[in-house]
Structure formats: C-alpha cells, structure tokens
Motif scaffolding. Structure first.
Motif, PDB file in Angstrom:
ATOM      1  N   UNK A  75      52.798  35.319  44.493  1.00  9.88           N
ATOM      2  CA  UNK A  75      53.051  35.627  43.084  1.00  9.88           C
ATOM      3  C   UNK A  75      52.705  34.467  42.155  1.00  9.88           C
ATOM      4  N   UNK A  76      53.122  33.220  42.435  1.00  9.62           N
ATOM      5  CA  UNK A  76      52.769  32.128  41.517  1.00  9.62           C
ATOM      6  C   UNK A  76      51.267  31.974  41.326  1.00  9.62           C
ATOM      7  N   UNK A  77      50.522  32.079  42.431  1.00 13.04           N
ATOM      8  CA  UNK A  77      49.068  31.932  42.311  1.00 13.04           C
ATOM      9  C   UNK A  77      48.466  33.108  41.555  1.00 13.04           C
ATOM     10  N   UNK A  78      48.914  34.328  41.844  1.00 11.71           N
ATOM     11  CA  UNK A  78      48.391  35.495  41.150  1.00 11.71           C
ATOM     12  C   UNK A  78      48.678  35.406  39.656  1.00 11.71           C
ATOM     13  N   UNK A  79      49.863  34.936  39.316  1.00 14.38           N
ATOM     14  CA  UNK A  79      50.226  34.802  37.910  1.00 14.38           C
ATOM     15  C   UNK A  79      49.345  33.774  37.224  1.00 14.38           C
ATOM     16  N   UNK A  80      49.140  32.646  37.882  1.00  9.67           N
ATOM     17  CA  UNK A  80      48.328  31.575  37.288  1.00  9.67           C
ATOM     18  C   UNK A  80      46.876  31.990  37.120  1.00  9.67           C
ATOM     19  N   UNK A  81      46.295  32.581  38.192  1.00  8.24           N
ATOM     20  CA  UNK A  81      44.860  32.869  38.190  1.00  8.24           C
ATOM     21  C   UNK A  81      44.494  34.109  37.389  1.00  8.24           C
ATOM     22  N   UNK A  87      49.810  37.701  32.534  1.00  9.81           N
ATOM     23  CA  UNK A  87      49.823  38.523  33.750  1.00  9.81           C
ATOM     24  C   UNK A  87      51.108  39.332  33.868  1.00  9.81           C
ATOM     25  N   UNK A  88      52.180  38.827  33.264  1.00  8.59           N
ATOM     26  CA  UNK A  88      53.455  39.526  33.349  1.00  8.59           C
ATOM     27  C   UNK A  88      53.414  40.878  32.639  1.00  8.59           C
ATOM     28  N   UNK A 308      52.773  29.214  33.053  1.00  5.15           N
ATOM     29  CA  UNK A 308      53.221  30.165  32.042  1.00  5.15           C
ATOM     30  C   UNK A 308      52.231  30.369  30.899  1.00  5.15           C
ATOM     31  N   UNK A 309      51.288  29.444  30.721  1.00  7.00           N
ATOM     32  CA  UNK A 309      50.387  29.519  29.575  1.00  7.00           C
ATOM     33  C   UNK A 309      49.637  30.853  29.566  1.00  7.00           C
ATOM     34  N   UNK A 323      45.048  43.405  40.309  1.00  5.46           N
ATOM     35  CA  UNK A 323      45.851  42.387  41.001  1.00  5.46           C
ATOM     36  C   UNK A 323      47.336  42.585  40.737  1.00  5.46           C
ATOM     37  N   UNK A 324      47.685  42.965  39.500  1.00  6.82           N
ATOM     38  CA  UNK A 324      49.094  43.192  39.162  1.00  6.82           C
ATOM     39  C   UNK A 324      49.662  44.372  39.947  1.00  6.82           C
ATOM     40  N   UNK A 325      48.911  45.463  40.016  1.00  4.21           N
ATOM     41  CA  UNK A 325      49.381  46.632  40.764  1.00  4.21           C
ATOM     42  C   UNK A 325      49.443  46.332  42.258  1.00  4.21           C
ATOM     43  N   UNK A 326      48.458  45.596  42.756  1.00  3.60           N
ATOM     44  CA  UNK A 326      48.432  45.253  44.177  1.00  3.60           C
ATOM     45  C   UNK A 326      49.614  44.369  44.547  1.00  3.60           C
TER      46      UNK A 326
END
Length: 640
Positions: A75-81, A87-88, A308-309, A323-326
């Motif tokens: 999750x942290x990597x998916x959120x960042x990338x 991404x939220x 968070x940016x 990616x969010x749905x996955x």
C-alpha cells in the motif's frame, strides 16, 4: 400411489391457474411436471458446526485476515507511485463500490449457509459449485508462496538476536567485492568503497580494477547481499529453469511455520480465536512503536511529505484507477473464501454489516499507519545517503527484507527494533495464513465428512502435503517461483470469481430472496446502494478490470532476470485453470442434473441451470399448497 398424488397436485395447481387466469412461466411449467421429472433430493443432514467463542474473537480474526503483509509493503508504495494523497480518491471510491459490499455479502452468505465455500455455492445452485472450487484452487496457490514469505521473516527473526545486525556488514564470507556498508554508522559511502577496493584490488586485473573504480553504481548494499546471497542463495540458481538445491535452513523455517499454524488451528475456531488476540493486536502496537521511533529520525518529514504529496494529474491515468481497485482485491481478499468460512462459524443473526465496516476501517488505518512508518524510515535513508527518495523507494518483499532492515540496523537499539519488526511481519502473515488453511480444510471437510470427524489428523496431513508443495519455493531459486505464483495465482482469475459470486447471489439466487434472508436474520434490509453494487456495479467494474489486466500486463522480471516466454504462457494457463471449474460445474450440472431428466427438454434444462435451489423449492411448496402465494424462503439448510 405416488403418481396419483402428483396428478392431484398438478390438477389443483392447474385449477388455481385457470381461476386466476394467469399464464404460467416456462420455469413454473417445468415445476408442474411429474415428480419423476423434477424432484428435488431431500435436504442434506447438517452436522454440528463450531461457533466463535465470542464476537471479539471473530472480529479479530477477520481484521487479522484483511490486515496482512500487503498493508506494510504494498500500500505505501502504491500510494506513492500513483499520485500520493491523490491515490486515496480512487482507493476510497473502489473501497466503497467493491470492498465493503463484497465483504458484507460474503460474511452474510457464510453465516447464513454455515458451510464451506464449495458447499455454499452448491446449495445456492448446483451449477454454481464451480465458484467454490475455483476459490479453493486460488487460496491454495496463494498459501504456497505466502507461507514461504513468512518463513523468510522467521529466518530474519532468529538472525536479529545479535548485537550487530548481520545484514549491516560486508565482512562475511559470502559478501562480494561490490558490497557496500552504506548505512553503517560512522561510515561514508565512498569510504566503504575504498576500504573494500583496497582489500581485493590485488586479486583483480588492471581492467577489472579500472572498472571497479568507475562503477560505483554497481555496488550493492550489505542488506541486499544478505537477503539474496546468504538467505536465498539465489546466486547459485540460473533462473526459473534451474532452481538449484533446497535451502535446509529455509525449509526448517517453513516447517516451523506449519507446525505453529497447526498448533493454533487444529482444534478449529476455538483455538484460532485465542491465537488472534496476539497475532491481530501485536502488529498495531509494533507499528505505533516504529512510528514514534521513525518520526524522530532526520529526514522523516521529507519521507512522509513524499508519501502524502498529492499529484492530481495522475488521476487522468487509467492505470492509477486500476492499481487502486487491484489494491482492494489484494488487501481485503474477496473471492478467496476466507470471509465466507469465518462467517460460517457465526450465528445466522450476527450483524455482519457492522463487522464488515469495522474490518474495512481497521484495514485502512493499518495501511495508512504503515505508510507513515515506512516513509518516515525511507526519508531517513534518503537523508543519510544524500539521494532522492525515488531512488531508495521499493516495493514487495525487498522493502521488508532489504530496505527496512537496513534502516533498523542504524537505530540505537537495533536488536530490539529488529525483533519487533519481524515479529510484526510474522504475525501479519500468520493471521492471513490461518484464514487460508481454515478455508481450505472447511471446504474439503464439508464435502467429505470423514475429514470433519478426524480434524486433527486431517489437518496434519494437509499441512504435510502443503510443505511438500512448497519445496520449490525454498530452493536457491525459490524466489523465482514465489514471484511467479504471486503474479499468476490471483488476477484475473480472482476477479472473475468475485464477479461470479455477485452474479450468483443476486441474479441466480435472486435479489428478493437475498433481501428477504437479510431482513429475516439481521432485522433490516440492505439499502438500495448495496443492492445496486451487488447486482450491477461490482460485475461491471470487475469486467473493466479484467480487460485492463491484460492491457497493463507488464513483462515478468526478477531483478535483471527475464522470465522465459514459455513460463509466461504456463502462468496464464495456470490462471485459466483456476477458473475452469466454473464452466465445468455448469456443464456437469447440465449433463448430470440433480433431478431425473427424462421429460425435460434441453432448452429447459439449460434454463434450470440458472434457477436457484431456493426458487425450485419455493415453487414446489406452491404446488403442494395449491396456491400461487409467494412463500418466504426457508432456512438454507434445507436447500440442496
């Protein structure tokens, strides 16, 4: 005597139909056939089923299942990338459209039918039994590589009982000339390179010396070499086609995991419920401790800012939405049969709606908390190495076994924090594996009652079989197998299973039946949003995701190693093989129906494939009562 009784019933129904001047549907006409044409078998006897000792144990088990290793390293990597805070937005949307509705549905179906996943879908309709078999195949494949990753955590846990972490040094026999103690306290990166260069330059030719002097980028961290060379021994493997020999130390770690899981779950939910008091709560405590420590590190604020940016322009990229749905499928785990299995050990009137909401909130908080923990540490690594944070961010097992352990070695008390961290990883993995093993055994034991009567020995045999199946993953090239299974054991097969669950529950079983069952057992009806989500939104979204999964299918690589093309074809064949039980079960139900088929035409037999057992039984009740009054569905225990 029997034919006369049936003729009387048919006559009564025909008279009633004429009186009301109502045209019977095709399905009802089929029901009006003689009992030799459509006689449902008697209800199967129901064996006593264990129950959770209390509500807390059930909730902790569900939370422990949905909060897993993916919350820490994915999750942290998916959120960042994928746009940071932006991404939220798609993540929360899909959480509401897929995550919460499917968790609610699976928990309710589990506690309503109170049986394993294979029997559950077979009781809804015989043609839908393939859904349960497909999910059984998927959860088995996931368990194989997931348990191996937990075994890696056990290896690191035992290695942490030292004053100096072994992955922080380059002085071991397995280290290469390119090893770098880049995070070692008191050492600068260039000083570390010079020391090792002076030690080995007499062993190199003049060309090699020049290459080594100019190739700083080829240096690997000591943590990387500890993971790949010492623990995995991957340098002795040539790739997916030559895995090398079995690593005995990893095999012992794997066996210890299965022994631990067996001891925790061999008595059923009574023992599992006690274990989750530790395995579900400990990760949150450790994350809070690591966050407090991480916020005190220099550069931590920069790491959190990167996390968070928001980059809102990335929301225009469909891959971000995919990616969010996955990520929802990866963390909440719908379709893997664990939620239905856990729900089956509840009483039928348990308020699973609030259970689903609590579990989803706990999952989101754990993901967000892990993001702060990981990126505060990565910010410190970026500050220490004087590099941009993009160059130190990584995902997957390398985050838990290379990057973060490297940071832990710089803490004031590295032994304490390393033990805490790998205990957390171990507990995160165990919770999910508990659910996987229980789902597998519950599905089998409901199909084969002998396994239910001999649970201790049956569970032991299953664990032994899984250990043998895991052997390729603990070879020197085992991580090639782990990544292969990680890639091809879930999507798109898992997505299709979830879509079929929604269709079977709402379109085949019937939305009216489902709503009536929820109202009868929970005391309230699902609102229009859930009805729409189950029947329309989830299937449409999943169809789109399956199409995108082929569009965004990247090449399969492990580091610099490129998997051979035949292995990719093998992976897709395996993934398709997981979903083959669904059409095969439909075909089997068509060829060998659960009723004598001498008087039913082929077209009507095809229609009956998609008529639930509840609807068939309800129609028969109407015939027996000589009334067209719509009867409420009876207990699912009486279904076929």
């Amino acid at each position: 005597m029997m034919p006369e009784r049936v003729e009387t019933k048919t006559s009564i129904n025909a008279t009633h139909t004429n009186d009301t001047s109502r045209k019977t549907s095709t399905t009802e006409q089929l029901v009006l056939l003689t009992s030799s044409a459509l006689a449902l078998p008697p209800p199967a006897p129901v064996a006593p089923r264990d129950l959770w000792s209390n509500k807390v144990e059930f909730l902790l088990s569900v939370i422990g299942y949905v909060v897993d290793l993916g919350n820490v390293w994915r999750f942290p990597y998916m959120c960042y990338s994928n746009g940071g805070g932006a991404f939220l937005i798609p993540y929360m949307i899909f959480l509401c459209l897929i995550g919460i509705p499917m968790m609610y549905l699976e928990l309710f179906l589990g506690q309503f039918y109170r049986c394993g996943n294979i029997a559950l879908w077979g009781r809804i309709a015989p043609s839908m039994k393939g859904i349960g078999i497909a999910s059984f195949c998927i959860v088995t494949a996931v368990t194989l590589f997931y348990t191996t990753i937990i075994a890696h955590a056990v290896f690191y846990l035992f290695s942490s009982f030292r004053e100096v972490m072994p992955w922080s040094l380059c002085s071991h026999s397995w280290n290469t000339p390119f090893c770098s103690e880049r995070m070692r306290i008191g050492n600068l990166q260039n000083q570390t390179h010079d020391v090792h260069f002076n030690d080995i330059q007499h062993l190199l030719s003049s060309n090699q010396t020049a290459q080594l002097r100019s190739a700083n980028q080829t240096h690997t961290s000591s943590a990387d070499e500890y993971y790949h060379i010492y623990m995995l021994g991957i340098n002795h493997s040539k790739g997916f086609t030559d895995l090398g020999s079995i690593k005995i130390d990893l095999l012992l770690c794997l066996i210890s995991i299965f022994i631990l899981m067996y001891m925790c779950i061999y008595r059923g939910v009574k023992s599992t419920g006690k274990a989750v008091y530790v395995t579900a709560i400990l990760p949150y405590l450790v994350l809070i401790i690591l966050l407090i420590q991480g916020l005190q590190l220099k550069g931590a604020s920069n790491g959190i800012a990167y996390f968070l940016k928001p980059t809102f322009k990335k929301l225009k990229d469909m891959k971000v939405w995919y990616s969010a749905a996955n990520q929802i499928f990866f963390t909440l785990g719908p379709g893997i049969s664990v939620l239905t299995t856990y729900g089956s050990y509840n009483v039928s009137n348990n308020n699973c709606y609030y259970d689903a909401l609590i579990a989803v909130v706990a999952n989101f908080l754990a993901s967000f908390l892990a993001g702060f923990v990981v990126f505060s540490a990565l910010g410190h690594m970026s500050w220490r190495l004087q590099k941009d944070i993009e160059t130190v961010v990584d995902e997957g097992p390398s985050l838990s076994f290379i990057a973060y352990p490297e940071i832990l070695a710089t803490f004031k008390y590295p032994t304490f924090f390393s033990i805490l961290f790998f205990l957390m990883v171990l507990n995160l993995g165990l919770d999910s594996d508990f659910g996987g093993l229980e789902a597998m055994y519950s599905a089998l034991s409901d199909e084969f009652p002998l396994l239910k009567r001999h649970r201790k020995s049956g569970m032991l045999i299953m664990c032994c079989i899984l250990i043998v199946a895991c052997l390729p993953t603990v070879t020197q090239g085992g991580n090639y197998v782990v990544q292969f299974l990680d890639r091809f054991s879930t999507a798109p097969a898992l997505m299709l299973v979830v879509m079929m669950e929604a269709i079977a529950a709402t379109w085949i079983y019937g939305m009216d039946n489902l709503v009536n069952d929820i109202r009868t057992n929970l005391g309230f009806e699902p609102n229009r949003f859930f009805r729409l989500a189950w029947s329309v939104i989830c299937p449409l979204i999943i169809i789109s995701l399956m199409i995108l999964s082929f569009t965004y299918s990247d090449e399969l690589k492990y580091g610099d190693y490129q998997y051979p093309s035949w292995s990719i074809a093998l992976g897709w064949c395996m993934n398709i093989g997981f979903i083959l039980p669904i059409p095969l079960a439909i075909l089997y139900a068509f060829i060998f129906p659960s009723y004598p088929n001498s008087k039913v035409s082929l077209s009507d037999r095809f229609r009956l494939l998609f008529v639930s057992n509840a609807t068939k039984r309800k129609r028969i009740q109407q015939i027996e009562n000589g009334s067209g009054i719509r009867l409420s569905s009876s207990s699912p225990i009486a279904y076929v």
